[in-house]
Design a protein around this motif. Structure first.
Motif, PDB file in Angstrom:
ATOM      1  N   TYR A 159       0.853  -1.183   0.000  1.00  0.00           N
ATOM      2  CA  TYR A 159       0.000   0.000   0.000  1.00  0.00           C
ATOM      3  C   TYR A 159       0.888   1.231   0.000  1.00  0.00           C
ATOM      4  CZ  TYR A 159      -3.888  -3.018   1.211  1.00  0.00           C
ATOM      5  OH  TYR A 159      -4.848  -3.991   1.186  1.00  0.00           O
ATOM      6  N   GLU A 219       3.649   0.785   2.812  1.00  0.00           N
ATOM      7  CA  GLU A 219       3.461  -0.148   3.914  1.00  0.00           C
ATOM      8  C   GLU A 219       3.253  -1.530   3.325  1.00  0.00           C
ATOM      9  OE1 GLU A 219       0.698   0.724   6.994  1.00  0.00           O
ATOM     10  OE2 GLU A 219       1.580   2.693   7.368  1.00  0.00           O
ATOM     11  N   TYR A 220       3.887  -2.501   3.941  1.00  0.00           N
ATOM     12  CA  TYR A 220       3.809  -3.881   3.484  1.00  0.00           C
ATOM     13  C   TYR A 220       3.011  -4.681   4.494  1.00  0.00           C
ATOM     14  CZ  TYR A 220       7.558  -2.288   0.469  1.00  0.00           C
ATOM     15  OH  TYR A 220       8.298  -1.588  -0.443  1.00  0.00           O
ATOM     16  N   VAL A 221       2.077  -5.482   4.006  1.00  0.00           N
ATOM     17  CA  VAL A 221       1.223  -6.303   4.855  1.00  0.00           C
ATOM     18  C   VAL A 221       1.326  -7.743   4.379  1.00  0.00           C
ATOM     19  CG1 VAL A 221      -1.101  -6.692   5.712  1.00  0.00           C
ATOM     20  CG2 VAL A 221      -0.366  -4.368   5.150  1.00  0.00           C
ATOM     21  N   PHE A 254      -0.038 -11.597   4.975  1.00  0.00           N
ATOM     22  CA  PHE A 254      -1.175 -12.256   5.595  1.00  0.00           C
ATOM     23  C   PHE A 254      -1.151 -13.755   5.350  1.00  0.00           C
ATOM     24  CE2 PHE A 254      -2.617 -11.491   1.313  1.00  0.00           C
ATOM     25  CZ  PHE A 254      -3.389 -12.592   1.013  1.00  0.00           C
ATOM     26  N   TRP A 285      -2.638 -10.983  10.033  1.00  0.00           N
ATOM     27  CA  TRP A 285      -2.102  -9.902   9.205  1.00  0.00           C
ATOM     28  C   TRP A 285      -0.947  -9.243   9.971  1.00  0.00           C
ATOM     29  CZ3 TRP A 285      -4.588  -8.001   4.577  1.00  0.00           C
ATOM     30  CH2 TRP A 285      -5.692  -8.762   4.198  1.00  0.00           C
ATOM     31  N   GLU A 286       0.206  -9.099   9.326  1.00  0.00           N
ATOM     32  CA  GLU A 286       1.366  -8.475   9.963  1.00  0.00           C
ATOM     33  C   GLU A 286       1.835  -7.293   9.116  1.00  0.00           C
ATOM     34  OE1 GLU A 286       4.554 -11.159  10.792  1.00  0.00           O
ATOM     35  OE2 GLU A 286       3.205 -12.721  11.504  1.00  0.00           O
ATOM     36  N   TRP A 287       1.915  -6.127   9.742  1.00  0.00           N
ATOM     37  CA  TRP A 287       2.452  -4.951   9.054  1.00  0.00           C
ATOM     38  C   TRP A 287       3.955  -4.962   9.193  1.00  0.00           C
ATOM     39  CZ3 TRP A 287      -2.505  -5.241   9.677  1.00  0.00           C
ATOM     40  CH2 TRP A 287      -3.352  -4.452   8.930  1.00  0.00           C
ATOM     41  N   GLN A 288       4.647  -4.661   8.098  1.00  0.00           N
ATOM     42  CA  GLN A 288       6.103  -4.620   8.114  1.00  0.00           C
ATOM     43  C   GLN A 288       6.590  -3.281   7.649  1.00  0.00           C
ATOM     44  OE1 GLN A 288       7.446  -7.920   5.794  1.00  0.00           O
ATOM     45  NE2 GLN A 288       6.860  -9.374   7.362  1.00  0.00           N
TER      46      GLN A 288
END
Length: 43
Positions: free
Chosen positions: A20, A27-29, A31, A40-43
């Motif tokens: 995104y 932002e990288y997600v 899942f 879901w992990e935000w990186q």
């Protein structure tokens, strides 16, 4: 994500990693899902 000004960038998606961008930053997600839950992990 849309409420924060981010939009999906499908050309940069790699498997279960969604990307995104709001024009300035990304932002990288990552899942994973199964029958019972979704993680879901935000990186």
């Amino acid at each position: 994500m849309e409420s924060r000004g981010f939009h999906s960038v499908p050309k940069e998606q790699m498997g279960a990693m969604l990307v995104y961008s709001n024009g300035n930053e990304k932002e990288y997600v990552v899942f994973s899902t199964n029958k019972y839950y979704s993680k879901w992990e935000w990186q």
